[in-house]
Write an enzyme that holds these catalytic residues in place. Structure first.
Site, PDB file in Angstrom:
ATOM      1  N   ASN A   7       0.974  -1.285   0.001  1.00 25.29           N
ATOM      2  CA  ASN A   7       0.105  -0.047   0.138  1.00 25.29           C
ATOM      3  C   ASN A   7       0.791   1.249  -0.001  1.00 25.29           C
ATOM      4  OD1 ASN A   7      -1.376   2.324   0.798  1.00 25.29           O
ATOM      5  ND2 ASN A   7      -3.167   0.971   1.750  1.00 25.29           N
ATOM      6  N   HIS A  10       0.936   6.212   1.995  1.00 22.94           N
ATOM      7  CA  HIS A  10       1.888   7.212   2.746  1.00 22.94           C
ATOM      8  C   HIS A  10       3.002   7.541   1.943  1.00 22.94           C
ATOM      9  CE1 HIS A  10      -1.024   6.548   5.734  1.00 22.94           C
ATOM     10  NE2 HIS A  10      -0.697   5.138   6.168  1.00 22.94           N
ATOM     11  N   HIS A  47      -5.547   3.818  -2.247  1.00 23.86           N
ATOM     12  CA  HIS A  47      -6.859   4.217  -1.569  1.00 23.86           C
ATOM     13  C   HIS A  47      -7.068   5.792  -2.333  1.00 23.86           C
ATOM     14  CE1 HIS A  47      -9.863   4.766   2.088  1.00 23.86           C
ATOM     15  NE2 HIS A  47     -10.317   4.709   1.015  1.00 23.86           N
ATOM     16  N   ARG A  49      -9.047   8.232  -1.855  1.00 27.14           N
ATOM     17  CA  ARG A  49     -10.177   8.878  -0.840  1.00 27.14           C
ATOM     18  C   ARG A  49     -10.939   9.782  -1.370  1.00 27.14           C
ATOM     19  NH1 ARG A  49      -9.351   7.457   4.710  1.00 27.14           N
ATOM     20  NH2 ARG A  49     -10.865   9.386   4.882  1.00 27.14           N
ATOM     21  N   ARG A  53      -6.964  12.783   0.541  1.00 26.91           N
ATOM     22  CA  ARG A  53      -5.964  13.476   1.390  1.00 26.91           C
ATOM     23  C   ARG A  53      -4.654  12.824   1.123  1.00 26.91           C
ATOM     24  NH1 ARG A  53      -7.593  10.293   7.045  1.00 26.91           N
ATOM     25  NH2 ARG A  53      -9.444  11.640   6.667  1.00 26.91           N
ATOM     26  N   GLU A  74      -8.508   0.657  -3.148  1.00 24.68           N
ATOM     27  CA  GLU A  74      -9.432   0.726  -1.941  1.00 24.68           C
ATOM     28  C   GLU A  74     -10.208   1.738  -2.069  1.00 24.68           C
ATOM     29  OE1 GLU A  74      -7.230   1.321   1.860  1.00 24.68           O
ATOM     30  OE2 GLU A  74      -6.349  -0.290   1.382  1.00 24.68           O
ATOM     31  N   THR A 105     -18.688  -1.451  14.987  1.00 20.77           N
ATOM     32  CA  THR A 105     -18.011  -1.414  16.162  1.00 20.77           C
ATOM     33  C   THR A 105     -16.258  -1.767  16.113  1.00 20.77           C
ATOM     34  OG1 THR A 105     -18.864  -3.513  17.028  1.00 20.77           O
ATOM     35  CG2 THR A 105     -19.850  -1.392  17.864  1.00 20.77           C
ATOM     36  N   GLU A 155     -11.139  -9.019   3.191  1.00 17.37           N
ATOM     37  CA  GLU A 155      -9.774  -8.564   3.814  1.00 17.37           C
ATOM     38  C   GLU A 155     -10.067  -8.601   5.340  1.00 17.37           C
ATOM     39  OE1 GLU A 155      -7.423  -5.550   1.878  1.00 17.37           O
ATOM     40  OE2 GLU A 155      -6.452  -4.993   4.086  1.00 17.37           O
ATOM     41  N   HIS A 200      -3.732  -4.195   7.836  1.00 18.50           N
ATOM     42  CA  HIS A 200      -3.868  -3.087   8.882  1.00 18.50           C
ATOM     43  C   HIS A 200      -2.872  -3.188   9.955  1.00 18.50           C
ATOM     44  CE1 HIS A 200      -5.977   1.083   9.356  1.00 18.50           C
ATOM     45  NE2 HIS A 200      -5.483   0.588  10.484  1.00 18.50           N
TER      46      HIS A 200
HETATM   47  N1  PXP Z   1      -5.872  -2.715   4.324  1.00 17.96           N
HETATM   48  C1  PXP Z   1      -6.728  -1.735   4.159  1.00 17.96           C
HETATM   49  C2  PXP Z   1      -8.115  -2.053   3.907  1.00 17.96           C
HETATM   50  C3  PXP Z   1      -6.653  -0.298   4.782  1.00 17.96           C
HETATM   51  O1  PXP Z   1      -7.435   0.524   4.687  1.00 17.96           O
HETATM   52  C4  PXP Z   1      -5.068  -0.222   5.059  1.00 17.96           C
HETATM   53  C5  PXP Z   1      -4.740   1.289   5.345  1.00 17.96           C
HETATM   54  O2  PXP Z   1      -4.690   2.184   4.407  1.00 17.96           O
HETATM   55  C6  PXP Z   1      -4.096  -1.015   4.940  1.00 17.96           C
HETATM   56  C7  PXP Z   1      -4.621  -2.571   4.549  1.00 17.96           C
HETATM   57  C8  PXP Z   1      -2.852  -0.806   5.353  1.00 17.96           C
HETATM   58  O3  PXP Z   1      -2.520  -0.572   6.690  1.00 17.96           O
HETATM   59  P1  PXP Z   1      -1.227  -0.223   7.142  1.00 17.96           P
HETATM   60  O4  PXP Z   1      -0.844   1.192   6.613  1.00 17.96           O
HETATM   61  O5  PXP Z   1      -1.293   0.027   8.741  1.00 17.96           O
HETATM   62  O6  PXP Z   1      -0.259  -1.262   6.753  1.00 17.96           O
END
Ligand code: PXP
Length: 250
Positions: A7, A10, A47, A49, A53, A74, A105, A155, A200
C-alpha cells in the site's frame, strides 16, 4: 505462497505534506510502486479517498498505466469513486469504510447494514471484470453478509490484533483473543467460498504471530513498509517483509 500487496498511500501522504494542491512534488508514489514491484511485491494497493487526502486521481491513472502486477484500488462505496473504478479497471477493488456510519464497532465495513448497496456495487464491478474484496472485522455476521453480497474476497481487519500485539497497549491475553477471532473468521470465510486477505497495522514483528491464521492469500501492508523505506529504501523494505512472509505455512 502468501502474497504481498504494498500500500503506497503514505508515500503520497509525505508528498502532500509539502506539495498539496500543486499537481507535482516528491516522493512519487508511482516510483515507490515500481520499486516495490522490482523487489518482488505481488500487487500494489492505493486508496483514492473521497477527500483526496493522499493519493490523487493522477496517481491512480499513472499506477494503472505503469504497474505490471495487480492494482488493488481501495475505495468507499460512493458513486463518484465507483464510476472512476469502473473506468480505471483495477484487477480488484477493496471496499472500505470512510464515513462513521459505514463502520462497525470493530472498525471494518458494516456489510450487514449496507447489504443492498454493496450487492449492487459487487455486481457492477464483477460485470466489468473487477474482483471485489470487503474490508471487515472478524465478526461472524459481517463475514456471512460478505458472502451474500457476492464478494470474491474479504480482507480481515488486523488493526485490533496489531494494537493488542504490544503488551503496553492492552496485554498479551487481549492479543490472543483477537488472534482467535481472526482464525475463526478466516475458517468461516473459507468455508463460505470466500478468499481471505488481511491487513492494517501489520509489520515484521507481529507477522509471525498472525501466521496462526489459516487460508491467507494476500497481506496488504503500507505504513510499516513506507516507514522502513525511509531508512533503507523501498526495495530493501519489501525484501525484508517477503523474507518474513516465506514462513507462512503453505
Ligand atoms: N488494508 C486496508 C483496507 C487499509 O485501509 C489499510 C490502510 O490504508 C491497509 C490495509 C494498510 O494498513 P497499514 O498502513 O497499517 O499497513
Amino acid at each position: 505462497m502468501l502474497k504481498l500487496g504494498v500500500n503506497i498511500d503514505h508515500v503520497a501522504t509525505i508528498r502532500e505534506a509539502r506539495y498539496r494542491g500543486l499537481g507535482h512534488g516528491e516522493p512519487c508514489p508511482v516510483a515507490a510502486a515500481l520499486a516495490a514491484e522490482a523487489a518482488g511485491a505481488h500487487g500494489i494497493t492505493a486508496h483514492l479517498r473521497e477527500d483526496r487526502r493522499h493519493i490523487q486521481d493522477r496517481d491512480i491513472q499513472r499506477l494503472r498505466e505503469q504497474i505490471k502486477t495487480r492494482l488493488n484500488l481501495e475505495m468507499a462505496n460512493a458513486p463518484e469513486i465507483v464510476s472512476i473504478a469502473l473506468k480505471l479497471k483495477p484487477e480488484i477493488v477493496c471496499l472500505v469504510p470512510e464515513r462513521r456510519l459505514e463502520v462497525t464497532t470493530e472498525g471494518g465495513l458494516d456489510v450487514v447494514a449496507a447489504e443492498k448497496a454493496l450487492t449492487g456495487t459487487c455486481r457492477k464491478m464483477n460485470d466489468a471484470g473487477i474482483e471485489v474484496s470487503l474490508f471487515v472485522a472478524p465478526d461472524p455476521a459481517q463475514i456471512d453478509a460478505s458472502a451474500r453480497v457476492g464478494a470474491q474476497f474479504i480482507e480481515l481487519h488486523t488493526g485490533k490484533f496489531a494494537e493488542d500485539f504490544y503488551p503496553a497497549a492492552s496485554g498479551k491475553r487481549q492479543a490472543e483473543i483477537e488472534l482467535q477471532r481472526l482464525i475463526a473468521g478466516a475458517k468461516q470465510a473459507h468455508a463460505l467460498g470466500l478468499q481471505v486477505n488481511a491487513g492494517h497495522g501489520l509489520n515484521c514483528e507481529n507477522l509471525p504471530a498472525l501466521f496462526a491464521v489459516p487460508h491467507l492469500v494476500e497481506l496488504n501492508i503500507g505504513h510499516s513498509l513506507v516507514s522502513r523505506a525511509v531508512l533503507v529504501g523501498m526495495g530493501n523494505a519489501v525484501r525484508e517483509m517477503l523474507a518474513v512472509m516465506k514462513n507462512y505455512p503453505a
